[in-house]
Design an enzyme around this catalytic site. Structure first.
Site, short mmCIF file in Angstrom:
data_model
loop_
_atom_site.label_atom_id
_atom_site.label_comp_id
_atom_site.label_asym_id
_atom_site.label_seq_id
_atom_site.Cartn_x
_atom_site.Cartn_y
_atom_site.Cartn_z
N ASP A 278 -6.64 -7.74 -1.10
CA ASP A 278 -6.08 -7.84 0.24
C ASP A 278 -4.99 -6.77 0.31
O ASP A 278 -3.93 -6.89 -0.29
CB ASP A 278 -5.50 -9.25 0.42
CG ASP A 278 -4.71 -9.39 1.71
OD1 ASP A 278 -4.47 -8.38 2.39
OD2 ASP A 278 -4.33 -10.53 2.04
N GLN B 11 -0.66 -5.62 3.33
CA GLN B 11 0.74 -5.17 3.26
C GLN B 11 0.89 -3.83 2.56
O GLN B 11 1.80 -3.07 2.86
CB GLN B 11 1.59 -6.22 2.53
CG GLN B 11 1.79 -7.50 3.30
CD GLN B 11 2.52 -7.29 4.62
OE1 GLN B 11 3.35 -6.39 4.76
NE2 GLN B 11 2.21 -8.11 5.61
N LYS C 209 -1.35 -2.88 10.71
CA LYS C 209 -0.33 -2.79 9.66
C LYS C 209 -0.13 -1.32 9.26
O LYS C 209 0.58 -1.01 8.31
CB LYS C 209 -0.76 -3.57 8.41
CG LYS C 209 -1.19 -5.00 8.68
CD LYS C 209 -0.04 -5.97 8.67
CE LYS C 209 -0.57 -7.40 8.69
NZ LYS C 209 0.46 -8.39 8.89
N CYS D 250 2.49 -17.78 6.96
CA CYS D 250 1.09 -17.98 6.53
C CYS D 250 0.98 -17.96 5.01
O CYS D 250 -0.01 -17.46 4.45
CB CYS D 250 0.14 -16.94 7.13
SG CYS D 250 0.07 -17.00 8.90
#
Ligand code: PMP
Length: 407
Positions: A198, A201, A224, A363
């Protein structure tokens, strides 16, 4: 100390009458949009819009070319070996669900186990949790060390011959530190375990090379990366797409259909049923161009300097506490709690001063529970921030504490 962003004027929201004096410290939730990205989207939608991959006429063929060009550029950005490894999705969430239902579901059994880390965003937890529940498999959670990064030696102890998948973030959204994903992916590959990263970020730090990382899948969202929402990416290592089935079916993904059966296309298009979100893809491409023109070196040098200043100033406040011990690396975000003041109150008080921060569980509820807290305040940096934002934050936090602390 004077740290002034040379790029702030590229972001029109700072001139919006509705938000005078905006101090935006929530780029980990979404990055603001540079004018260049908004202009590219406006121009595309006004002057070039048509459906891609469908029409034979010039306007449509031109749009198809733009989408495929964006795919090539994203492949380059990720260090992928081919544009055929790049799937357009609506964002990280869809990318991770795609891996779950197009691939992992075809392999999982009641004996399987999937490993995640304790810090994952719900987007990189719920798809695996649901699959495990559905098939009676087990979900194992790798702990973090004192610095808030995945403890490799502990993770390895969770692996056995039934480990199907390791799904972890390159950098988690509450802690922001970089995980040793290369080491983890290499170990996984040697042991025939699939890896999903993932990158939601991490993507705004650039310098990604999926080949070097040796991951199987890498997911990120355009918003992002200073692009628009509604567009994301899934990198699928060459050879995997052929083994995957589309999890959502419809127009544009087949080469032959009868009433009783269908034969799907072979490349990434087989996951892109329906009409492409072309305007968002155009926006993402414009964001990549914008960032490349600045250069990743300049972006990271600036944000590291600003982040160092932020960490230093926040460390001076004895009434706030980072949720994990700080390490030596300077992430672009900082999550903390304030003594005796609820996180939501901190964010609401800062909002009165025009300072936007995130408060809550972000989250990542299980992470907060593991840390023994139910919420945190998160400040995160983007290209438009400068030292005045940090100074305003420090003043805002000090005033909030003085006003709201319960003696
Ligand atoms: N993973 C991480 C680490 C995130 O920070 C986010 C966004 N907050 C997501 C996944 C989900 O991204 P999106 O909402 O764009 O699908």
């Amino acid at each position: 100390m004077s740290i002034v962003s040379p790029w702030k004027q590229d972001f029109p929201v700072f001139n919006a009458d509705a938000y005078p004096n905006l101090c935006y410290l929530d780029s980990a939730a979404t990055c603001l949009t540079p004018k260049r990205v908004a202009d590219a989207m406006y121009n595309y939608q006004c002057y070039s819009h048509a459906n891609s991959h469908k029409g034979l006429y010039y306007l449509s063929a031109n749009v198809t070319e733009k989408v495929e060009y964006a795919r090539t550029r994203i492949a380059e950005f990720l260090g992928a070996s081919s544009l055929n490894e790049i799937v357009f999705t609506s964002g990280t969430t869809e990318s991770l669900n795609l891996v779950a239902y197009s691939y992992i579901e075809t392999k999982i059994t009641s004996k399987s186990n999937i490993i995640i880390s304790a810090a994952e965003h719900h987007a990189n937890l719920l798809p695996w949790q649901r699959l495990c529940q559905q098939y009676g498999a087990s979900l194992r959670v790798a702990p973090l060390n004192d610095h808030g990064i995945i403890d490799f030696s502990q993770l390895v102890t969770l692996i056995d011959s039934d480990t199907l998948l390791i799904a972890i973030s390159q950098s988690a959204n509450v802690i922001g530190k970089f995980n040793p994903i290369k080491q983890i992916c290499q170990y996984a590959r040697q042991n025939n375990i699939i890896t999903v990263i993932d990158g939601a970020q991490a993507v705004s730090h650039g310098n990604i090379n999926v080949d070097d990382l040796e991951c199987d899948f890498y997911a990120f969202s355009g918003h992002k990366l200073y692009g628009p929402t509604g567009c994301g990416v899934l990198y699928c290592r060459m050879g995997l797409i052929e083994q995957m089935r589309p999890y959502q079916v419809g127009g544009g993904i087949i080469d032959n259909v009868s009433y009783q059966s269908s034969h799907y296309l072979t490349g990434p298009l087989k996951f892109e049923s329906g009409s492409h979100n072309v305007v968002s893809i155009i926006g993402l491409l414009a964001a990549l161009d914008y960032l490349n023109d600045i250069s990743w070196q300049a972006i990271n040098a600036y944000l590291e300097r600003l982040s160092g200043y932020m960490q230093k100033r926040l460390a001076e406040l004895n009434f706030i506490h980072p949720i994990v011990r700080s390490g030596d690396s300077a992430p672009y975000l900082y999550s903390f709690q304030m003594n005796k003041v609820h996180c939501h109150d901190v964010a609401s008080m800062l909002d009165i001063e025009g300072i936007a921060v995130r408060a809550g569980h972000h989250c990542a509820q299980p992470l907060h529970k593991t840390l023994g807290i139910n919420a945190s305040v998160r400040v995160s940096l983007g290209l438009y921030n400068d030292h005045t934002d940090i100074d305003r934050l420090i003043t805002g936090l000090t005033n909030t504490y003085q006003l709201l602390k319960i003696e």
